[in-house]
Structures are given as structure tokens and as C-alpha cells.
Scaffold this active site. Structure first.
Site, PDB file in Angstrom:
ATOM      1  N   GLU A   1       0.636  -1.337   0.061  1.00  0.00           N
ATOM      2  CA  GLU A   1       0.312  -0.012  -0.139  1.00  0.00           C
ATOM      3  C   GLU A   1       0.912   1.405   0.354  1.00  0.00           C
ATOM      4  OE1 GLU A   1      -3.195  -0.439   2.775  1.00  0.00           O
ATOM      5  OE2 GLU A   1      -4.032   1.326   1.685  1.00  0.00           O
TER       6      GLU A   1
ATOM      7  N   GLU B   1      -1.973   0.145  13.858  1.00  0.00           N
ATOM      8  CA  GLU B   1      -2.950   0.790  12.824  1.00  0.00           C
ATOM      9  C   GLU B   1      -4.359   0.709  13.271  1.00  0.00           C
ATOM     10  OE1 GLU B   1      -2.967  -1.515   9.056  1.00  0.00           O
ATOM     11  OE2 GLU B   1      -4.720  -0.040   8.325  1.00  0.00           O
TER      12      GLU B   1
HETATM   13  C1  BGC Z   1      -5.356   2.596   5.075  1.00  0.00           C
HETATM   14  C2  BGC Z   1      -5.688   3.770   6.022  1.00  0.00           C
HETATM   15  C3  BGC Z   1      -6.327   4.446   4.917  1.00  0.00           C
HETATM   16  C4  BGC Z   1      -7.940   4.043   4.567  1.00  0.00           C
HETATM   17  C5  BGC Z   1      -8.142   4.084   4.000  1.00  0.00           C
HETATM   18  C6  BGC Z   1      -6.453   1.592   4.405  1.00  0.00           C
HETATM   19  O1  BGC Z   1      -5.925   0.594   3.983  1.00  0.00           O
HETATM   20  O2  BGC Z   1      -3.654   2.040   5.295  1.00  0.00           O
HETATM   21  O3  BGC Z   1      -4.754   4.237   6.726  1.00  0.00           O
HETATM   22  O4  BGC Z   1      -6.573   5.839   5.971  1.00  0.00           O
HETATM   23  O5  BGC Z   1      -7.340   3.178   3.763  1.00  0.00           O
HETATM   24  O6  BGC Z   1      -9.263   3.539   3.308  1.00  0.00           O
END
Ligand code: BGC
Length: 888
Positions: free
Chosen positions: A466, A746
Site C-alpha cells: 500500500e 493501525e
Molecule cells: C489505509 C488507511 C486509510 C484507509 C482508508 C487503509 O488501507 O491504511 O490508513 O486511511 O485505508 O480507506
């Protein structure tokens, strides 16, 4: 004694690529070093020259009565492009003193437009290739080289060398921007690297963000092109005043290099047997190399570097080497970091080192990679054989604490591996300490979370497939970021990309650079309208915050159209232009009050969206006022009032019941000033009840968490704010420490109390968002904050108001502001509070002490205000003592 020190041009000590032209002159800043207190600048004189002796002065401001020492604009004639300039300043103060000239600082001006052609070592369609190429050019120079400046960029990522020596120490250049609108070039002073006669330039090129794989879960790649390319221009000035230019062109040659594979998520394969000795030195026989291909690219979008480069900043030795229960050989570096591993190895040609990277071990102590999703984070190095070989990956980076050594020639030890920590080069500007060890460790983890994710853009996470510039994450963390590091140049760069990515209707995308729009299948969780609450608000909150902490009005000047655009976008989507009750939103992302298995928190999204709309409108109104756009300031202030009224009608019952009985609902309403006075007591009582239902623990997600302690401490519940901050059991900021966390996670329960993991699917152990609490820790616990209005921003006027609590007996913060160090250090002995404060010269602070008997007043006259007893402290060092302090 009076001296001007710490010179900075556009917030950097020695920037290269300072734009020329009258539209955006560079700004100069310095600090006053002086004896005594109550020191203010009254006048200044600036000189800018093209030689260090100031014989060729291009601007002499003359003595100018002016109190400003931060962000003073250059006001001379248009400067020569790609030229090194020196500058200095002399100042006068309110005590009748005159300084000598300061030490000189230098900067290099940018090109007056990009002209060098792009050339490639790849065929026109190399979409599937992840191999690197090498390019070379050779040129000859005459006698008497006086100076030489080299500018380079790539479609992809490049590593440059001149006469066999690496140029600069920046990694992953030219970084990641909205390439279609902005591709940055880097400028280097290479005077000392050139010689009379033959010289050679070599460039290694990799895929990087431009051509490589991105958003692994969507399988995207080639988002910007199918062919990497490189462009450079070198301007050499001779002592006799003549110049010569050498740049990329059709005569350059290309070959395949030792990088066989390199991708941001998957890692790198480097075969040292394929190194080409002497390839980047003059005289190399490149007759067997192929001709480069020209690549068309719009030179108008090639701009000077406007943010800090990524560089290797720290090196960590292995903390432990062990064999996991499943037999794998593991090295633990003791800290979750972002960067890469330096390998040093000896063996024979064809031997290999293979390592994989991971953030954690699983419950059984085995290497755990499931949370990386498809990212392989794997490095393979093939030895050329002979003496010791040292290798650091060229075009990839990893998020890790552990490596698993899958292959190594012979035995290995701690000397064979070093973790290299890399991030955007931003000076640390805040030192916090307290009597609470775990709180101190939390602050360190927050800083590591920042270092791990400020990698050219603010990424959500540095390890899985990501690593994107999620706008919501950045707006949540931006205050903490600006307090911990000087992040202003970093945000200047990223906000320009955000403005470039803004949609014509004003929406701000979910990620910047925006690679998701048009690439996300229907039904995906992020397939929402292209501006979503709390994420698009980055377009307002980030520039405002940068202005507040740096004092640089240009954040507002440049970003005002984006701020206004975002507010107008919401207005166009909102019912009656007031209640944003349509569109899909991510909402209070990953809140604990979400339904089992869902990422979406329980707070209704229309309430969140309308609350954020009110907040964005209020900041935009203030920005308009600061910029002198009085009509718009009034218009947005009125709109903010109408949104507030509509919010009350829509979300409060006449008796004051809030439509959402959630922590985030109450927190946003309180912190964004949406609670009518007559309902305040009830809202606070109900917030306390909802907290009590969670055992006085938080259940907030991305959007409620940054403000929860503020909402409590601003409304008479400092006790509860401290309780949340210092809770050690799940869910809390300190709980992850009990699981060995060295960064911010997270999820509140990334690793659960029983040692199992949150779902593999979304479980980053290096996600900075919840580190937003650093803002509360510094501004409330230590008690340092900047005012935000004109004359106050950038800590020109600060507030020192520590609010002891939580059983802490001492806390301190030393904040390096643009004016110098502002510090607050308190100790509490029973009800006796001692506070020591340093206020930088050319600034003043409002010091607020708690109610009680002031027995040492630092020579200031205190008077009761709403929050305690207040006095204005002009620059200087102070000590205050309050006995019988009433702390709440
Ligand atoms: C990210 C987040 C992001 C979110 C919103 C995730 O995959 O890691 O931090 O803001 O998606 O969809």
C-alpha cells in the site's frame, strides 16, 4: 552581544533549486542570539551576492525598520538561474544594539525552465520489466572550472554518479509527485567532482513509483508510463566567465545493469557479477552498448525540488540473532523502521544472500509476514566473489524490525547486517520528557511512526502493498508531525501535489498522489465519491496547520484556492448547503465501536461529515481573513454559523440529546464548537458515561482519536483525558507497549492481549495516525503551543500553559521554533508547582499558571483569565512557583 544565527532560506539551511522570478521570491529566516531578556528586533539589513565575499552583491536591502526575522521575502532584482548565492543579515534590537554581519549561508537557484531531453535504456513498451538499466554520457571540459551545477530527474528513480563517484546522498530520487503535473528535479553542486579533460556521467535507473507496481491489492502498475527515462543538465562556469552546458541526448548509451529486479513493495535482486567495471568513468569503451531512445515528456511540468530529500539517517546494529521455533534464522534490529538492510558479505562468485523483512513475530515466535499482504519485501544479492562486498538496495525500501536470512554463504553474525533507517530529511524539533517512563516511550514510538512514514510523501504504512499518501491519515497526524519535526518543507511539496490532484469540483482525493481514481473497482470500500469527509479535509487542515506552526503565510496564499474549493465542494453536496448527509464516507475509520469485522465506526457519517464541514469552513474563514480577503472571510464565517445552527437542529434534540451516542460524536461536537452552551453539561456527562461503558477507555477511530483528550481537557475533564492517555490495558495508547510495540499501530489491538493478530488483511504495526496524541502531550501536558493568528503563528506569540495531572510529578518540552527554543519544564511537589520557561528572542509567550498562590512570579504581573492566572512574558528565561495550586 547581539547576533543573527541559524540562517534558513525557505525553511532549509542550504537549499538547492530555489525558484527565480518575481512570482515566488525565496524567504529568509534567522534567529536572534543575544544576552538578556525582552529582546526584539527593530531593523534588519539583508545582502545577497553571487560570491562569498559579497563583492558581487545582487541585493542589499539597506537598513530597514522591520521586526520580522522569519520569512522575510527577497526583494531584489530577478536572480540568475542555476547560480550559487550567498546571503547574510545584520540586525538592530530594541536595546539599541547592532549586530555584526551574520555568518553567511548559501543557496542555489533553480533553472529558468527545463530543457534537457529524456532518454531511456528501455524499449518503448517495457511495461512488464522490473529490471534496472544503466545510462552513460561523456563530455570534455576545459581549464579553469569555477563552478558546476547538475540538475537531474527521471521517469522512474535514479542513482547518479560522476567520474565513478556517487552524486549526493539522496535516495529514491526524484521522489513521488503527481507526475503528470509535477515532476521534480534535484540540483547538486558538483564543482569538486569534475576535472579538466574527459568526464563521465552514469545513471542507474529503476521503476520506482513511476512504472512499478502500486496498490498491490488492486494489482496496478505502469500508472504513469511503460518506459523509464532519465534527463540531466550540467552547467559549468569557467573562471573567465564563459559557460558550457552538457545534457542528456541521443549520443548517450545504455545497457542492462546489475539490478535484475527492483520494486517498491517486493524488494530487489542485484547480481554483482553483472556489474560493469568503469561504466561511469571517463574512457570506458561503450561501443557494445545500445543507443538510448528519446522519450517525450512535457518539460513544462519539470520543477525544482521543493521538499526535503529522503536520505539514510540512522543505522541500527542487530539487537539479537536467533533461530525461530520453525528453524528460520532471524535477526532482530530491536526497532520497527523504514529503510533497508546493508549487507556485508564475503564469498565466491554466484553465492547469494537472500533476506525477507517483517515487522513482528507471531505468537509462537516465528517470522510473520501475513500482514504484508502481497508485498514480498525480499532482497537477493548475488556475490561477485573475492574480497568483502557491501550492498545496499538501490530502488526499494522496506518496513521491518526483523529479517529472516534465507540464504547466506557460510555463517553470519551481527557484523554482516545493518538496518539503514531512511526518511525525508526533517530536523527533530521537540524534546519531551516526563516522570512517566511509558509516556516517554510512547512519544518515542510516535516519532518512529513518523520517521517510518514520512518517506517523500506521508504514507499510511511502509510495509504492506500500500504505502500511499492517504489524506485522512495525514490530516489526523499533521499537528503532531509539525511539533515533532520541522515538516514544513515536506508539507509544502506534498500540498502542491494535493492541489494538483484536486478535482475541478473541489474534491480532494483519498490519496495523493492520486492513483486510485479510475482504478478502483465498484464495490471496493474506497469506491466512494471522490471527496470523503475527514480525508478531503486534509486540503484545509494541513495548510492551516503548517501556517500555524511555521508562520509562513505562503501556505495560506498557495493553498487558499484548494481550501475554498473543498468547502465549496461540500456545500455543493450538502443538503441546503449545510448538512452533508449523502455520499459514502470512510467515517470514524477502524473505530472500536464498529460492528464485528467492519472498518466503519458507529458514529453516523452525516454527523461526522457535517462537523468536519463546519471545522473546514471555520479554518477557511480565518485563512481568508489573514489573507485580507475580507468579503470571503465574512461569507465563510456566516456559512460556518449557519452550518452550526443546522447541526444543532439536525443532531440535537431540543433537550440536548446528541443523535449519536458515541465517543467520536460527542468529541467532534465539543471540539469543533458545535455544542450550544445550554447543552454542554449534558454532552459532557454523556461523553463521560460512554467512556465509562468502555471502562474509561476509548473506542474512537481515526477521526475522533486526535481530539478526544482536547475535548475533555477543554471542558473541565482533564482528569479523564489523563486517564485515557495513561491507561495501560487495551484499548489505549500504552497497551501496545506491553506487546513490545516500538511504533504506533493501525489498530488499538494490532496484537491482541492473547497474542493473536488483528486480521492479516489490514494490520500495519507502523501507522502513524493514532500518534496524533503527541499534540495533546506537548500542548497540554508540557503546555507549549503556538498561537495561530497573524502576529502569532510560527510561535511568534506562544502559549505556555502546562496542565499537570495523571500523577505525573514532572514534564518538560523543548520546542525548536523558527525563532529559537521555547521550553517549558514543570515539577509538582504536592500542590507546589514549579515552572521554568524559556521564551525565544523576538517572541513573547502568554504564560498561564493554575489558580493558587504565586510565590515566584518571574517579575511578571499575573491576572486571572478564564483558564487560570495569565501574564505576558517577553523573550527570556523565567521561573514561577505556585503554592496550593488547584490543578484541574
Ligand atoms: C489505509 C488507511 C486509510 C484507509 C482508508 C487503509 O488501507 O491504511 O490508513 O486511511 O485505508 O480507506
Amino acid at each position: 552581544m547581539l547576533t543573527a544565527s541559524a540562517l534558513a532560506c525557505d525553511h532549509q539551511p542550504r537549499p538547492a533549486g530555489v525558484p527565480v522570478g518575481s512570482g515566488s521570491p525565496p524567504h529568509f529566516s534567522w534567529q536572534l542570539a543575544a544576552d538578556g531578556s525582552n529582546v526584539f528586533q527593530t531593523a534588519r539589513r539583508l545582502q545577497v551576492a553571487t560570491d562569498p565575499a559579497f563583492a558581487r552583491c545582487v541585493w542589499d536591502s539597506g537598513r530597514t525598520e522591520c521586526p520580522d526575522s522569519v520569512d522575510v521575502p527577497y526583494a531584489g532584482p530577478v536572480m540568475a538561474p542555476e547560480t550559487k548565492h550567498w546571503w547574510r543579515v545584520r540586525i538592530w534590537d530594541n536595546q539599541g544594539r547592532e549586530s555584526d554581519w551574520s555568518e553567511t549561508a548559501d543557496f542555489i537557484t533553480a533553472l529558468d525552465g527545463w530543457t534537457a531531453p529524456f532518454v531511456s535504456g528501455e524499449p518503448a513498451d517495457a511495461a512488464a520489466s522490473s529490471a534496472g538499466t544503466v545510462l552513460r554520457g561523456e563530455f570534455s571540459l576545459g581549464k579553469g572550472i569555477a563552478s558546476a551545477i547538475l540538475h537531474a530527474t527521471a521517469l522512474g528513480v535514479y542513482r547518479l554518479s560522476l567520474n565513478g563517484v556517487r552524486v549526493g546522498d539522496w535516495a529514491m530520487t526524484p521522489g513521488w509527485t503527481e507526475y503528470a503535473s509535477r515532476l521534480l528535479y534535484q540540483s547538486y553542486d558538483v564543482t569538486a567532482m569534475l576535472r579538466e579533460g574527459a568526464n563521465a556521467v552514469g545513471a542507474m535507473i529503476g521503476n520506482g513509483w513511476y512504472k512499478g507496481s502500486l496498490a498491490g491489492w488492486l494489482g496496478l502498475r505502469n500508472l504513469y508510463g511503460k518506459q523509464t527515462a532519465f534527463a540531466m543538465r550540467l552547467t559549468v562556469r569557467y573562471a573567465d566567465g564563459t559557460t558550457t552546458v552538457f545534457q542528456t541526448g541521443p549520443e548517450w548509451k545504455a545497457a542492462d545493469g546489475p539490478v535484475l529486479f527492483s520494486e517498491i513493495y517486493d524488494g530487489e535482486t542485484y547480481d554483482a557479477t553483472r556489474e560493469i567495471p568503469g561504466w561511469d568513468a571517463p574512457g570506458f569503451d561503450a561501443s557494445g552498448w545500445r543507443a538510448v531512445l528519446p522519450v517525450a515528456f512535457d518539460s513544462a511540468v519539470v520543477r525544482p525540488q521543493d521538499g526535503p530529500p529522503v536520505r539514510a539517517r540512522e543505522r541500527l546494529r542487530p539487537a539479537a540473532i536467533f533461530t525461530a521455533p520453525n528453524g528460520e534464522k532471524i535477526i532482530d534490529f530491536g526497532q520497527v523502521v523504514t529503510g533497508w538492510v546493508r549487507v556485508s558479505v564475503a564469498g565466491k562468485a554466484g553465492d547469494a544472500v537472500r533476506i525477507r523483512h517483517a515487522e513482528t513475530l507471531d505468537r509462537d515466535g516465528n517470522f510473520y509476514t501475513a500482514n504484508l499482504r502481497s508485498a514480498k519485501q525480499q532482497i537477493k544479492y548475488v556475490l561477485k566473489g573475492g574480497a568483502e562486498e557491501v550492498y545496499e538496495p538501490y530502488f526499494t525500501f522496506q518496513g521491518f524490525r526483523y529479517i529472516c536470512v534465507d540464504e547466506f554463504p557460510g555463517a553470519f553474525g551481527a557484523d554482516n547486517f545493518t538496518a539503514v533507517v531512511a526518511h525525508s530529511d526533517m530536523p527533530e524539533i521537540c524534546a519531551f520528557d516526563s516522570s512517566h517512563d511509558k509516556l516517554n516511550r510512547l512519544m518515542q514510538n510516535i516519532r518512529w511512526g513518523m520517521k517510518g512514514n514520512f518517506f517523500d510523501i506521508p504514507t499510511d504504512c511502509p510495509q504492506r502493498d500500500e504505502r500511499l499518501g492517504w489524506t485522512g491519515d495525514a490530516q489526523v497526524f499533521v499537528r503532531a508531525a509539525s511539533i515533532l519535526h520541522d515538516a514544513s518543507a515536506f508539507f509544502r511539496k506534498w500540498l502542491r501535489d494535493m492541489a494538483a490532484a484536486q478535482f475541478p469540483d473541489g474534491a480532494v482525493p483519498h490519496v495523493v498522489p492520486d492513483i486510485l481514481t479510475g482504478n478502483v473497482p465498484d464495490g471496493d470500500k474506497i469506491d466512494v465519491v471522490h471527496g470523503t469527509t475527514g480525508w478531503g479535509d486534509a486540503g484545509v487542515i494541513c495548510p492551516w496547520t503548517q501556517y500555524k506552526y511555521s508562520g509562513d503565510r505562503r501556505f495560506l496564499e498557495e493553498c487558499y484556492p484548494m481550501m475554498k474549493g473543498w468547502v465549496e465542494f461540500i456545500r455543493s453536496r450538502a443538503q441546503w448547503g449545510l448538512i452533508w448527509n449523502r455520499d459514502r464516507h470512510l467515517g470514524d475509520w477502524v473505530a472500536l465501536d464498529a460492528k464485528e469485522g467492519s472498518y466503519f465506526g458507529a458514529t453516523p457519517v452525516d454527523l461526522i461529515a457535517t462537523a468536519y464541514y463546519a471545522h473546514a469552513t471555520s479554518l477557511t474563514a480565518r485563512a481568508a481573513g489573514i489573507l485580507g480577503r475580507d468579503d470571503e472571510a465574512r461569507e465563510y464565517a456566516r456559512l460556518r454559523e449557519r452550518i452550526g445552527d443546522a447541526f444543532v437542529k439536525e443532531f440535537f434534540s431540543p433537550a440536548g440529546r446528541l443523535a449519536a451516542r458515541t465517543q467520536t460524536g460527542y468529541v467532534l461536537a465539543l471540539h469543533f464548537g458545535l455544542v450550544p452552551e445550554e447543552h454542554r453539561a449534558r454532552v459532557l456527562r454523556e461523553l463521560a458515561e460512554v467512556l465509562a461503558e468502555y471502562g474509561d477507555h476509548l473506542s474512537t477511530g481515526f477521526l475522533g482519536t486526535p481530539y478526544i483528550c482536547h475535548a475533555l481537557s477543554e471542558n473541565g475533564r482533564l482528569d479523564l483525558a489523563y486517564k485515557l492517555l495513561l491507561n495501560e490495558d487495551y484499548p489505549s495508547w500504552l497497551y501496545p507497549l506491553s506487546k513490545g510495540a516500538t511504533t504506533i499501530w493501525e489498530h488499538w489491538d494490532g496484537i491482541k492481549p492473547d497474542g493473536t493478530m488483528w486480521s492479516d488483511d489490514m494490520n500495519s504495526l507502523n501507522h502513524y495516525a493514532y500518534g496524533a496524541i503527541a499534540d495533546w502531550i506537548v500542548s497540554v501536558v508540557a503546555g507549549i503551543d503556538s498561537e495561530a493568528g497573524p502576529g502569532g503563528a510560527g510561535y511568534r506569540r506562544s502559549v505556555v500553559r502546562p496542565r499537570p495531572g495523571g500523577g505525573l510529578t514532572r514534564a518538560s518540552a523543548a520546542q525548536k521554533t523558527p525563532y529559537g527554543t521555547l521550553s517549558s519544564a514543570w515539577t509538582l511537589d504536592g500542590t507546589r508547582l514549579t515552572l521554568e520557561v524559556t521564551v525565544p528572542h523576538n517572541t513573547a509567550a502568554t504564560v498561564v499558571l493554575p489558580a493558587g498562590d504565586i510565590v515566584e512570579n518571574g517579575g511578571l504581573a499575573f491576572a486571572f483569565n478564564g483558564g487560570g492566572q495569565a501574564a505576558t512574558a517577553p523573550s527570556g528565561a523565567y521561573r514561577f512557583v505556585v503554592e496550593n495550586a488547584i490543578l484541574a
